[in-house]
Design a protein around this motif. Structure first.
Motif, PDB file in Angstrom:
ATOM      1  N   VAL A 368      13.111  43.814  31.547  1.00 51.52           N
ATOM      2  CA  VAL A 368      12.964  44.096  32.978  1.00 51.52           C
ATOM      3  C   VAL A 368      12.469  45.519  33.198  1.00 51.52           C
ATOM      4  CG1 VAL A 368      14.230  44.393  35.148  1.00 51.52           C
ATOM      5  CG2 VAL A 368      14.645  42.378  33.731  1.00 51.52           C
ATOM      6  N   ILE A 369      13.098  46.469  32.540  1.00 49.70           N
ATOM      7  CA  ILE A 369      12.707  47.873  32.696  1.00 49.70           C
ATOM      8  C   ILE A 369      11.296  48.101  32.144  1.00 49.70           C
ATOM      9  CG2 ILE A 369      13.251  50.239  32.031  1.00 49.70           C
ATOM     10  CD1 ILE A 369      16.215  49.404  31.961  1.00 49.70           C
ATOM     11  N   SER A 370      11.003  47.505  30.996  1.00 52.38           N
ATOM     12  CA  SER A 370       9.671  47.661  30.389  1.00 52.38           C
ATOM     13  C   SER A 370       8.583  47.074  31.279  1.00 52.38           C
ATOM     14  CB  SER A 370       9.645  46.979  29.013  1.00 52.38           C
ATOM     15  OG  SER A 370      10.588  47.554  28.141  1.00 52.38           O
ATOM     16  N   TRP A 371       8.890  45.959  31.937  1.00 56.43           N
ATOM     17  CA  TRP A 371       7.926  45.341  32.841  1.00 56.43           C
ATOM     18  C   TRP A 371       7.544  46.311  33.961  1.00 56.43           C
ATOM     19  CZ3 TRP A 371       4.958  41.027  33.441  1.00 56.43           C
ATOM     20  CH2 TRP A 371       4.451  40.781  34.713  1.00 56.43           C
ATOM     21  N   GLY A 372       8.540  46.924  34.581  1.00 59.62           N
ATOM     22  CA  GLY A 372       8.265  47.843  35.675  1.00 59.62           C
ATOM     23  C   GLY A 372       7.394  49.013  35.259  1.00 59.62           C
ATOM     24  N   TRP A 373       7.700  49.630  34.135  1.00 65.39           N
ATOM     25  CA  TRP A 373       6.918  50.791  33.703  1.00 65.39           C
ATOM     26  C   TRP A 373       5.543  50.390  33.197  1.00 65.39           C
ATOM     27  CZ3 TRP A 373       8.145  55.245  35.486  1.00 65.39           C
ATOM     28  CH2 TRP A 373       9.485  55.530  35.772  1.00 65.39           C
ATOM     29  N   ALA A 374       5.394  49.185  32.624  1.00 60.51           N
ATOM     30  CA  ALA A 374       4.072  48.716  32.196  1.00 60.51           C
ATOM     31  C   ALA A 374       3.157  48.508  33.399  1.00 60.51           C
ATOM     32  CB  ALA A 374       4.211  47.420  31.401  1.00 60.51           C
ATOM     33  N   ILE A 375       3.709  47.932  34.480  1.00 61.75           N
ATOM     34  CA  ILE A 375       2.907  47.729  35.685  1.00 61.75           C
ATOM     35  C   ILE A 375       2.544  49.068  36.320  1.00 61.75           C
ATOM     36  CG2 ILE A 375       2.908  46.755  38.012  1.00 61.75           C
ATOM     37  CD1 ILE A 375       2.661  44.669  35.787  1.00 61.75           C
ATOM     38  N   GLN A 376       3.514  49.989  36.385  1.00 64.08           N
ATOM     39  CA  GLN A 376       3.246  51.284  37.000  1.00 64.08           C
ATOM     40  C   GLN A 376       2.225  52.076  36.191  1.00 64.08           C
ATOM     41  OE1 GLN A 376       6.458  53.304  38.897  1.00 64.08           O
ATOM     42  NE2 GLN A 376       5.820  55.320  38.177  1.00 64.08           N
ATOM     43  N   ALA A 377       2.268  51.967  34.875  1.00 61.55           N
ATOM     44  CA  ALA A 377       1.337  52.711  34.023  1.00 61.55           C
ATOM     45  C   ALA A 377      -0.021  52.032  33.914  1.00 61.55           C
ATOM     46  CB  ALA A 377       1.943  52.870  32.626  1.00 61.55           C
ATOM     47  N   ARG A 378      -0.167  50.868  34.562  1.00 60.53           N
ATOM     48  CA  ARG A 378      -1.411  50.095  34.485  1.00 60.53           C
ATOM     49  C   ARG A 378      -1.818  49.885  33.028  1.00 60.53           C
ATOM     50  NH1 ARG A 378      -4.272  49.834  39.424  1.00 60.53           N
ATOM     51  NH2 ARG A 378      -3.183  50.971  41.095  1.00 60.53           N
ATOM     52  N   ALA A 379      -0.858  49.455  32.238  1.00 62.76           N
ATOM     53  CA  ALA A 379      -1.086  49.237  30.814  1.00 62.76           C
ATOM     54  C   ALA A 379      -2.080  48.110  30.595  1.00 62.76           C
ATOM     55  CB  ALA A 379       0.233  48.909  30.127  1.00 62.76           C
ATOM     56  N   HIS A 380      -2.588  48.010  29.388  1.00 62.17           N
ATOM     57  CA  HIS A 380      -3.478  46.907  29.042  1.00 62.17           C
ATOM     58  C   HIS A 380      -2.799  45.581  29.355  1.00 62.17           C
ATOM     59  CE1 HIS A 380      -5.750  44.057  26.543  1.00 62.17           C
ATOM     60  NE2 HIS A 380      -6.747  44.936  26.607  1.00 62.17           N
ATOM     61  N   MET A 381      -3.563  44.600  29.814  1.00 66.80           N
ATOM     62  CA  MET A 381      -2.995  43.345  30.292  1.00 66.80           C
ATOM     63  C   MET A 381      -2.140  42.654  29.236  1.00 66.80           C
ATOM     64  SD  MET A 381      -4.926  40.228  32.269  1.00 66.80           S
ATOM     65  CE  MET A 381      -5.849  39.690  30.834  1.00 66.80           C
ATOM     66  N   ALA A 382      -2.427  42.889  27.961  1.00 66.10           N
ATOM     67  CA  ALA A 382      -1.651  42.254  26.896  1.00 66.10           C
ATOM     68  C   ALA A 382      -0.194  42.688  26.917  1.00 66.10           C
ATOM     69  CB  ALA A 382      -2.275  42.569  25.535  1.00 66.10           C
TER      70      ALA A 382
END
Length: 491
Positions: A368-382
């Protein structure tokens, strides 16, 4: 409390009836393993249509807003009323099925879903009020299939095998939020919004036909272990399930007494049930919020993706759910057998079911926490897609575990218990969906989901409380119910 569990297990595994001078041990259910899997498959298919009408509808909301001349906010009212009735309707149908049978309620609910979907497919665009009304009926017809399926599984399976069956059954309700948006996006884009509802009509009609033809009545107060002949109106039109065994075994002693009360709200007074409902509701709401916002999050950070491709981005989460459902079901049955053998007289069902929960919960919080920061950081879609796999796996592991335990401790009221679960989780999901956009706008995705991950972390003490106090609370309740039953028989 150990003796309570041993007695319950003995009653669960076999029904004893006196025959002449001897004693014959009757099976808990006459159905073979293959027949049980067939029944679970049918009710799992029906359970698929509980969340599907909501999720297949999401991609078409902008198109429907233009067609009906409404704003997006106004069109979101159709989502709100759907969630409200999805939470409330099982509180009616679940207890009715615990009293009057599963099969008849299945046929009524699925028929309502077919009729309301036809109405939505034909709805004139100048009558927005009619669309709202039909969404209420659509939800009222579809939402109860999960509670009904849980009731059927409680009817035919013993505690030692219930985890596997419930794990596979849960695939239907949990896969719909992943498959529905992809299917709805393709249909809306290629064939128009009305095709969504015609597709629902065809799919649900096929399910309704299967239920009408093949599903036997399983309610133990009517059919016992499956050997007791039921009234014609409750019989499958093509009775291929259990037909051979029914001719060989007949024992009225396997027929259990139905509960006098059909009020499921009394379950909210049981402390062990409240703990499980809180646990299930919060995890479901957090996971549902992530799933429901995948399309909006991805369209914001990956603007080059089409609606169809965004819909396909739900599939990794669905794959994780398949893995989680399969693994958890087998693990629950394996852990149950192992702990029962090792614990002996000290065995409790709460410990057997919840022992693996810390692993799932910790991994779910990390996701859950990783999801939020991945979206905020605009990480690669993978990155979010891989996180989605683990979210699907761990959420299914948690929900399968808590819902299986809920049926274990409330087996004779399994549909009512699942209806209460549905009420709590849908209500919490509706609240979270209504505030998640404001939270992410104010705090950002990273801190928003860090907050919700922290809320989930607070569930760990609740799990430990259930393991320690659950057997005590359950033992007192069962003793009180037994005393009340004996007093009623004397009167």
């Amino acid at each position: 409390m150990a003796m309570v569990d041993i007695k319950q297990e003995q009653a669960d595994e076999a029904v004893i009836s006196a025959v002449g001078a001897g004693v014959v041990e009757m099976p808990y259910s006459i159905y073979s393993g293959k027949e049980k899997w067939l029944i679970v498959g049918m009710v799992g298919l029906a359970g698929f249509y509980s969340p599907l009408p909501a999720n297949i509808y999401f991609p078409a909301i902008p198109t429907l807003a233009r067609a009906f001349g409404q704003s997006i906010d106004a069109m979101n009212q159709t989502v709100t009323v759907y969630l409200v009735f999805q939470a409330l309707s099982p509180m009616l149908w679940g207890p009715i099925s615990d009293r009057h049978g599963r099969r008849l309620v299945y046929l009524v609910c699925l028929s309502i879903l077919v009729a309301s979907s036809i109405g939505m497919a034909l709805c004139p665009t100048e009558h927005f009020w009619l669309l709202l009304c039909l969404r209420c009926f659509q939800s009222g017809g579809s939402a109860s299939t999960i509670a009904l399926g849980a009731g059927v599984i409680g009817d035919i399976s013993t505690t030692s095998e219930r985890g596997g069956y419930f794990g596979m059954f849960n695939l239907g309700p949990m896969l719909a939020p992943c498959i529905g948006p992809a299917l709805g996006g393709v249909l809306s884009q290629e064939l128009g919004w009305r095709s969504i509802f015609w597709t629902l009509v065809i799919m649900v009609a096929v399910c309704l036909l299967c239920i009408a033809l093949f599903l036997p009545e399983t309610l133990r107060s009517i059919a016992g272990n499956g050997s007791i002949p039921v009234p014609k109106r409750l019989r499958a039109l093509v009775p291929i399930v259990g037909r051979k065994a029914a001719h060989e075994i007949y024992d009225p002693a396997t027929k259990t007494k139905s509960k006098q009360s059909v009020n499921p709200f009394v379950l909210f007074t049981y402390p062990d049930v409240i703990v499980l409902l809180t646990f299930t509701g919060i995890v479901y709401a957090v996971n549902y919020t992530i799933t429901a916002t995948i399309s909006s999050a991805f369209s914001k950070i990956y603007p080059e993706l089409s609606e169809t491709v965004i819909g396909l981005c739900y599939l990794p989460t669905g794959a994780g759910m398949i893995i989680g459902s399969t693994m958890t079901g087998k693990m629950l049955d394996w852990e149950y057998a192992r702990i029962k053998k090792a614990a002996g007289e000290h065995f409790t069902i709460e410990y057997a079911r919840l022992r693996i929960m810390p692993f799932y919960l910790v991994l779910f919080i990390i996701c859950v926490i990783s999801w939020g920061w991945a979206i905020q950081a605009r990480a690669h879609m993978a990155v979010p897609l891989i996180i989605g796999v683990f979210l699907g796996w761990t959420s299914m592991g948690i929900l399968n575990t808590t819902m299986t335990l809920n049926i274990d401790i409330l087996q004779s009221r399994s549909s009512g218990a699942t209806a209460c679960t549905n009420l709590v989780r849908c209500s919490l999901a509706a609240i979270m969906i209504s505030v998640i956009d404001r939270m992410t706008s104010a705090w950002g995705d990273g801190w928003t989901y860090t907050f919700w991950g922290g809320i989930c972390a607070l569930l760990l003490p609740l799990m430990l409380l259930e393991i320690r106090m659950g057997p005590v609370w359950r033992g007192k309740r069962e003793a009180a119910e037994q005393e009340k039953s004996e007093c009623s028989e004397v009167d």
